[in-house]
Write an enzyme that holds these catalytic residues in place. Structure first.
Site, PDB file in Angstrom:
ATOM      1  N   ARG A  62       0.621   1.484  -3.083  1.00 13.59           N
ATOM      2  CA  ARG A  62      -0.507   2.404  -3.285  1.00 13.59           C
ATOM      3  C   ARG A  62      -1.156   2.688  -1.934  1.00 13.59           C
ATOM      4  NH1 ARG A  62      -3.197  -1.321  -7.538  1.00 13.59           N
ATOM      5  NH2 ARG A  62      -1.941  -2.732  -6.265  1.00 13.59           N
ATOM      6  N   ASP A  64      -3.182   4.234   1.215  1.00 12.06           N
ATOM      7  CA  ASP A  64      -4.549   4.727   1.392  1.00 12.06           C
ATOM      8  C   ASP A  64      -4.561   6.177   1.856  1.00 12.06           C
ATOM      9  OD1 ASP A  64      -6.027   2.336   0.849  1.00 12.06           O
ATOM     10  OD2 ASP A  64      -5.312   1.538   2.767  1.00 12.06           O
ATOM     11  N   ARG A 214      -2.616  -2.456   8.727  1.00 11.40           N
ATOM     12  CA  ARG A 214      -3.613  -1.829   9.601  1.00 11.40           C
ATOM     13  C   ARG A 214      -4.478  -2.880  10.284  1.00 11.40           C
ATOM     14  NH1 ARG A 214      -6.295   2.466   5.782  1.00 11.40           N
ATOM     15  NH2 ARG A 214      -7.717   2.630   7.564  1.00 11.40           N
TER      16      ARG A 214
END
Lengths: 267, 267
Positions: A62, A64, A214
């Site tokens: 999923r 971002d 990230r």
């Protein structure tokens, strides 16, 4: 009168699709009130193959807002009647037609067993994080890379990446919003390499925590700047405290390259 | 009283810049009434360094709408007073600041001799034409490649490309709007190579005619389709008639990669 065999058939068939998308135009994979999601685009197209009825989809990663995919995988169930008129190539073409002109494309589609889950059957996710490391801001890669002006030491970043590989409690690299039950993950690969002005991270694991890559990229950048040592990264990992690791790198550098399964559903 | 030496100084200094831009957002390099050009963006920025006075720029390759650049070169003359406060790095940063957020970036800037012309001093232009050759339409490369669904025979395209290399009258591959005095050009390189789903043409010459590479790409595509033979391309070239060659390939596949000079102005 129908035979027992007919009665035992389900009313739907499961399909898997491999997707490419430009995440810069969407609020992320998942449906949100704040704007259009990739899920919205895909499900508007699948609904057209199911006489307008909603066709929920399940996705491997999923992503971002701003995160791209070159090999995302999703699955959904289409009515059996519609499925019987379809081949993988026809489904691919029909969905690409209906999703036009949105920057979402079905690369391939295949009928899969009802036990297949794009999310839970996946055994590996492969991500790339790309940094454009030069004084000039990007024009061609504006939505595709993290721009860092000062020269990064990619060798130091690689040395720090090496200590993050393996099975660890990644609490320090996990978004506070992460809903995974356990913060323990096995990072199978985390490599940093420079090619000219581009510094690329490759990350592979069965699964990742929310924002994990990230947050890893944002921390390795501190090592590339020589603001952090390799030991500082080890300390941050051991701390199991999000506030002890580096900042979250921006989304546009991240691309989901591939999702692997015990058997390739598209073979 | 000024010395003879001071009097002989010009009022301006010449600067060269190497540019990257996303051509999909512009009407092309050149100023046009129909919309914003890359020239508009650059010259709005250079004018700010010249107290608002216009600073005309000359470019190596006047790219069409939709055509990209990773290594375009332009030159312009800035007032001497402004130039003396500048270094190449400062000019690069100042222009990148003023051109924000347009997808145009100055990669490097350097003061050059007043005899330097980005256009007339160039001894080689290097272009890439990229084809995405797969059934699914592009999502990530939508504005960066020509999408061709049916499989192309890149080896046949390469064989046809080989006969186009050299000094020829390229009238058959020249836009009717082309203003060059002579249709004769020497094509130093024209290569076709496949890497997975991507078929890439590389073209190098001292200079090209208007639409020459796009017309070559559109013709080689017919060979890749097996609709044309290598001999058909030879016949089209010999005909010196635009109507005898293939169609013009779309602009978004084309990128100006580099412009070479006898001495690298940015070294």
């Amino acid at each position: 009168m129908t035979s027992p065999r007919d009665e035992s058939d389900d009313a739907t068939c499961r399909w898997a699709v491999r997707l490419e998308y430009d995440g810069s135009r969407f609020v992320g994979w998942q449906r949100q009130a704040s704007g259009r999601s990739i899920q919205d685009v895909l499900e508007a197209a699948t609904a057209r193959l199911a006489a307008g009825r909603p066709v929920p989809s399940i996705v491997a990663g999923r992503t971002d807002a701003g995160v791209h995919a070159a090999g995302q995988v999703a699955h959904f169930d289409l009515p059996r009647a519609a499925s019987e008129r379809l081949t993988g190539a026809r489904l691919r073409d029909a969905l690409n037609f209906h999703m036009k002109p949105d920057p979402v494309a079905v690369l391939c589609a295949a009928r899969v067993d009802a036990s297949f889950s794009a999310r839970f059957s996946a055994i590996r996710r492969v991500y790339r994080y790309r940094i454009l490391n030069r004084p000039a801001r990007p024009a061609l890669e504006a939505e595709r890379a993290w721009h860092i002006r000062q020269p990064l030491d990619a060798s130091a970043m690689q040395a720090a990446a090496a200590i993050l590989v393996g099975r660890h409690d990644f609490t320090s690299f996990r978004a506070s919003s992460c809903q995974a039950k356990s913060p323990v993950r096995t990072l199978d690969r985390l490599d940093v390499a420079r090619d000219g002005e581009t510094v690329t991270l490759h990350a592979e694991a069965r699964s990742f925590l929310h924002h994990q890559i990230r947050n890893l990229a944002g921390t390795l950048k501190l090592v590339g700047d020589h603001r952090w040592s390799v030991d500082d990264v080890a300390v941050a990992l051991a701390a199991r405290d999000r506030s002890r690791a580096g900042p979250t790198a921006p989304p546009q550098g991240l691309t989901l390259l591939a999702v692997d399964y015990p058997e390739d559903p598209f073979r």
